[in-house]
Write a protein that holds these residues in place. Sequence first.
Motif, PDB file in Angstrom:
ATOM      1  N   LYS A 159      52.589  73.230   3.940  1.00 43.34           N
ATOM      2  CA  LYS A 159      52.679  72.611   5.269  1.00 43.34           C
ATOM      3  C   LYS A 159      53.714  71.495   5.310  1.00 43.34           C
ATOM      4  N   ALA A 160      54.054  70.901   4.139  1.00 47.24           N
ATOM      5  CA  ALA A 160      54.987  69.774   4.113  1.00 47.24           C
ATOM      6  C   ALA A 160      56.436  70.209   3.910  1.00 47.24           C
ATOM      7  N   GLN A 161      56.686  71.492   3.847  1.00 50.52           N
ATOM      8  CA  GLN A 161      58.042  71.970   3.611  1.00 50.52           C
ATOM      9  C   GLN A 161      58.902  71.830   4.863  1.00 50.52           C
ATOM     10  N   LEU A 162      60.227  71.776   4.647  1.00 58.02           N
ATOM     11  CA  LEU A 162      61.154  71.635   5.763  1.00 58.02           C
ATOM     12  C   LEU A 162      61.111  72.831   6.700  1.00 58.02           C
ATOM     13  N   SER A 163      60.666  73.946   6.203  1.00 59.04           N
ATOM     14  CA  SER A 163      60.600  75.143   7.044  1.00 59.04           C
ATOM     15  C   SER A 163      59.503  75.053   8.098  1.00 59.04           C
ATOM     16  N   GLN A 164      58.565  74.150   7.942  1.00 57.41           N
ATOM     17  CA  GLN A 164      57.490  73.974   8.902  1.00 57.41           C
ATOM     18  C   GLN A 164      57.959  73.124  10.081  1.00 57.41           C
ATOM     19  N   SER A 169      51.022  66.281   7.817  1.00 57.97           N
ATOM     20  CA  SER A 169      50.961  66.238   6.357  1.00 57.97           C
ATOM     21  C   SER A 169      51.108  64.814   5.835  1.00 57.97           C
ATOM     22  N   CYS A 170      51.976  64.017   6.461  1.00 61.47           N
ATOM     23  CA  CYS A 170      52.159  62.615   6.040  1.00 61.47           C
ATOM     24  C   CYS A 170      50.855  61.839   6.131  1.00 61.47           C
ATOM     25  N   LYS A 171      50.161  61.977   7.245  1.00 62.69           N
ATOM     26  CA  LYS A 171      48.941  61.210   7.434  1.00 62.69           C
ATOM     27  C   LYS A 171      47.820  61.691   6.521  1.00 62.69           C
ATOM     28  N   ILE A 172      47.782  62.996   6.276  1.00 59.82           N
ATOM     29  CA  ILE A 172      46.755  63.511   5.359  1.00 59.82           C
ATOM     30  C   ILE A 172      47.017  63.024   3.938  1.00 59.82           C
ATOM     31  N   LEU A 173      48.273  62.987   3.515  1.00 56.70           N
ATOM     32  CA  LEU A 173      48.598  62.501   2.180  1.00 56.70           C
ATOM     33  C   LEU A 173      48.184  61.043   2.006  1.00 56.70           C
ATOM     34  N   GLY A 174      48.422  60.236   3.024  1.00 58.25           N
ATOM     35  CA  GLY A 174      48.021  58.838   2.953  1.00 58.25           C
ATOM     36  C   GLY A 174      46.527  58.663   2.786  1.00 58.25           C
ATOM     37  N   LYS A 175      45.754  59.584   3.368  1.00 56.51           N
ATOM     38  CA  LYS A 175      44.300  59.500   3.262  1.00 56.51           C
ATOM     39  C   LYS A 175      43.784  60.043   1.937  1.00 56.51           C
ATOM     40  N   LEU A 176      44.457  61.056   1.412  1.00 55.42           N
ATOM     41  CA  LEU A 176      43.988  61.692   0.184  1.00 55.42           C
ATOM     42  C   LEU A 176      44.124  60.795  -1.042  1.00 55.42           C
ATOM     43  N   THR A 177      45.036  59.838  -1.014  1.00 58.28           N
ATOM     44  CA  THR A 177      45.261  59.008  -2.210  1.00 58.28           C
ATOM     45  C   THR A 177      44.058  58.162  -2.577  1.00 58.28           C
ATOM     46  N   ASN A 178      43.188  57.890  -1.610  1.00 58.94           N
ATOM     47  CA  ASN A 178      41.989  57.109  -1.918  1.00 58.94           C
ATOM     48  C   ASN A 178      40.899  57.945  -2.566  1.00 58.94           C
ATOM     49  N   LYS A 179      41.109  59.280  -2.647  1.00 55.96           N
ATOM     50  CA  LYS A 179      40.077  60.170  -3.159  1.00 55.96           C
ATOM     51  C   LYS A 179      40.361  60.704  -4.559  1.00 55.96           C
ATOM     52  N   PHE A 180      41.600  60.535  -5.047  1.00 56.04           N
ATOM     53  CA  PHE A 180      41.956  61.086  -6.345  1.00 56.04           C
ATOM     54  C   PHE A 180      42.371  59.967  -7.295  1.00 56.04           C
ATOM     55  N   ASP A 181      42.329  60.259  -8.589  1.00 57.24           N
ATOM     56  CA  ASP A 181      42.740  59.296  -9.589  1.00 57.24           C
ATOM     57  C   ASP A 181      44.258  59.200  -9.641  1.00 57.24           C
ATOM     58  N   ARG A 190      50.872  63.488 -10.227  1.00 59.65           N
ATOM     59  CA  ARG A 190      51.285  64.854 -10.513  1.00 59.65           C
ATOM     60  C   ARG A 190      51.371  65.729  -9.264  1.00 59.65           C
ATOM     61  N   GLU A 191      50.454  65.556  -8.304  1.00 57.42           N
ATOM     62  CA  GLU A 191      50.366  66.498  -7.202  1.00 57.42           C
ATOM     63  C   GLU A 191      50.739  65.910  -5.846  1.00 57.42           C
ATOM     64  N   ILE A 192      50.562  64.627  -5.671  1.00 56.31           N
ATOM     65  CA  ILE A 192      50.783  64.052  -4.336  1.00 56.31           C
ATOM     66  C   ILE A 192      52.136  63.371  -4.224  1.00 56.31           C
ATOM     67  N   LEU A 193      52.543  62.603  -5.234  1.00 58.01           N
ATOM     68  CA  LEU A 193      53.799  61.856  -5.140  1.00 58.01           C
ATOM     69  C   LEU A 193      55.028  62.746  -4.945  1.00 58.01           C
ATOM     70  N   PRO A 194      55.109  63.952  -5.545  1.00 56.64           N
ATOM     71  CA  PRO A 194      56.263  64.798  -5.226  1.00 56.64           C
ATOM     72  C   PRO A 194      56.364  65.145  -3.744  1.00 56.64           C
ATOM     73  N   LEU A 195      55.219  65.400  -3.104  1.00 59.40           N
ATOM     74  CA  LEU A 195      55.237  65.658  -1.662  1.00 59.40           C
ATOM     75  C   LEU A 195      55.643  64.414  -0.886  1.00 59.40           C
ATOM     76  N   VAL A 196      55.171  63.254  -1.349  1.00 57.09           N
ATOM     77  CA  VAL A 196      55.516  61.997  -0.683  1.00 57.09           C
ATOM     78  C   VAL A 196      57.026  61.761  -0.727  1.00 57.09           C
ATOM     79  N   LYS A 197      57.632  61.947  -1.897  1.00 59.36           N
ATOM     80  CA  LYS A 197      59.082  61.760  -2.024  1.00 59.36           C
ATOM     81  C   LYS A 197      59.846  62.717  -1.127  1.00 59.36           C
ATOM     82  N   SER A 198      59.372  63.956  -1.075  1.00 59.90           N
ATOM     83  CA  SER A 198      60.043  64.939  -0.219  1.00 59.90           C
ATOM     84  C   SER A 198      59.990  64.531   1.249  1.00 59.90           C
ATOM     85  N   LEU A 199      58.859  64.056   1.705  1.00 62.00           N
ATOM     86  CA  LEU A 199      58.722  63.652   3.106  1.00 62.00           C
ATOM     87  C   LEU A 199      59.471  62.350   3.384  1.00 62.00           C
TER      88      LEU A 199
END
Length: 843
Positions: free
Chosen positions: A183-188, A196-208, A214-223
């Motif tokens: 969903k965070a790809q440029l093709s979307q 996707s930006c707002k969901i990523l901001g919320k998910l960081t409080n739920k994971f270590d 490993r999984e969230i910061l690459p998407l953050v950098k891309s966005l």
Amino acid sequence: MHPPPPAAAAAAMDFGQNSLFGYMEDLQELTIIERPVRRSLKTPEEIERLTVDEDLSDIERAVYLLSAGQDVQGTSVIANLPFLMRQNPAETLRRVLPKVREVLHVAGVEMQLTAAVSFLTILQEESVSVHTYAHSFLQVILLHLEHRDTGVSNAWLETLLSVIEVLPKETLRHEILNPLVSKAQLSQTVQSRLVSCKILGKLTNKFDAHTIKREILPLVKSLCQDVEYEVRSCMCRQLENIAQGIGTELTKSMVLPELIELSRDEGSSVRLAAFETLVNLLDVFDTGKLCHGLYGIFTPDQHLRFLEFYKKLCTLGLQQENGHNENQIPPQILEQEKKYISVRKNCAYNFPAMIVFVDPKNFHLELYSTFFCLCHDPEVPVRYTIAICFYEVSKLLNSGVYLIHKELITLLQDESLEVLDALIDHLPEILELMSTGGESSVQENKLSSLPDLIPALTAAEQRAAASLKWRTHEKLLQKYACLPHIISSDQIYYRFLQRMFTIMMTNNVLPVQKAASRTLCIFLRYNRKQEQRHEVIQKLIEQLGQGKSYWNRLRFLDTCEFIIEIFSKSFFCKYFFLPAIELTHDPVANVRMKLCYLLPKVKSTLKIPADKHLLQQLEMCVRKLLCQEKDKDVLAIVKRTVLELDRMEMSMDAFQKKFYEKDLLDQEKEREELLLMEMEQLEKEKQQNDGRPVSDKTFEKKRRDTKTPTTLPKSIPISVPGPSGTSTPSTSKEIKKSKLIRSQSFNNQAFHAKYGNLDKCASKSSTAGYTSSVSGLGKTSVISLPDDSFRTRNASSTPTSFPSNPSLPSTSRGTGNSVDPKSSGSKDTQPRKATLKSRKSNP
């Protein structure tokens, strides 16, 4: 019936004609208004379709309306969904929810918004378990996140963000995080990437932190590098949540570079978002300094421009005329002045960071004038904030702390007690830096650079005492305990010590009295002159312990508790043991009760066999309380205290394993007390030779040189009473001889020379009983210690006991052994003295 007069009839006729035309106009208006109403009415066929059988249950009616009803009916059913879930959750999930899913595929905006609110309400009311909710509702929410209407999409997003708070990690990973990669790809679409930006901001409080890296910061950098400025701005505003989830170190290495890059973005909205996020992240960084973090990025011109801008902010609003009446100022001007005050307050809060920004070496040239303005600001919140930061400023200036001496005095003398309260939180540390840092670092000249310190401190205490803010007064008195390390013993004696007495005896607030009592004990502990110490002890016993007011006698017991804490055991036994236990005969029950609570601590100061005579006195007083006490509350406490006293194990003259640490601490206290006496003698000899006093620096050095180590070798034998041939430690004769000489030197010079009159006051009968009791205990071996200055209390060197008259002999400055007959205490204490004397004569 008479006809009306012609004139009246004509008037009535005219009125009726005029009214007729008016009525016609009103009827025409009513017709116009009625037309849309008639058009809105339903035909019989429509009414028939909207009619539902009244015999249907709520579930059946909901299913029927969702299947065959109109949109307005379906919207009503969805709005009523939380009620159905509360009433019958199983049937609602089985029959109604599938119909809701079908309807939402073709639903309009109103029904979509209603469904988002209903789903959120069901979550908040916890009508079903989290697992059931995720299984039944989550896919519906995710399906409509990318609705073409922005308002509908945002409504579903808000519901999803609330759901994320309660979902377990595995569900979040499989149902939300994994699909988010695509969903965070440029093709979307842009809408999909914003979500996707707002969901990523919320998910960081739920994971270590590891999963986020490993999984969230690459998407953050891309966005953050998205081609659309809206996406970059949205992702930038979520970096604050992400930073709080990954911690300071990862924020510095992975988030901060992206933030700096976004601050240079071509889009103004992105740059604004980056700046606001950076300000919000200040608390995350360990330095907490915006300018400090940007120090290496600024060019010299930018550095200077930023500094000048900060200086202007520190005086914002001060250039205006201040002689106006607030009632005459327009509201908008008052609001603007409040904003100016807030700006200057924030400048004061960030002042330590600006010192780092300009380098402490440049403080006097670049920031001193600004610091002066903040300390003299007309508004209390600004001065309060700079007072809080004063310690940080002092630490940063280090050797340049002398530059802000005057500002310390200014804040101590501030008319607002809030400012004083903020300053005294770190007053001991500030004064320590002032006395040791800067140009006047030599201990002999502590106050040469602070001539106004003592007047400022005394004035601050008097202002606090005159106010109703007793907590500030209490805190200030507690902080005064640092003064022995800052100013001389004489200055404390003549400027502060008598004030502590006055507070103890006249103040009406108990915590303030106790704070003054403890600080007075610390002043006494570090007093350098035996004559002054003798006078203070005498005042404590006569004015408090033998005072006519029971309140003063209660404060004397508080003072005894502090003395037990601060001084050595031998000091308390020598001066305060007998005056304390004499209060077992006090006529006021509250005093006797408080003493009973204190008796276990009093007994803990005794060492056997040296203090056996004092133990006998204590036991005699307790027995008398048990036999003669008439107050039932006091008697109950006495009985509990007796049980506690019986369970206590007595400390011996020689070291024991169970009291090892306490004995070491007591030994250190006793050593420092003896050292004070020795230093007094050295100071007198020094003054006789060249007229110069011994400095505090010399005293501190000597104290460190003779300090007992905190840990001793494990091989040291622990002494116990027994035959002389079985417990002799393996030490050389020379060490034993040096210890004996050292002990005799201290005893002869420090105690007997000055308190010879006290030593002669011990009762002969008590001494006889004490000697006979000791003779059967055998010899006591002495522990071998690294330092040769340790003095043991044993039968051969019995400490001087307090005289039968509890009040100390009054000493003039010229004579040390004369006894003043007037020092026998107040009249109401005479019977208690006689009783105690008779007990001592018949042990």
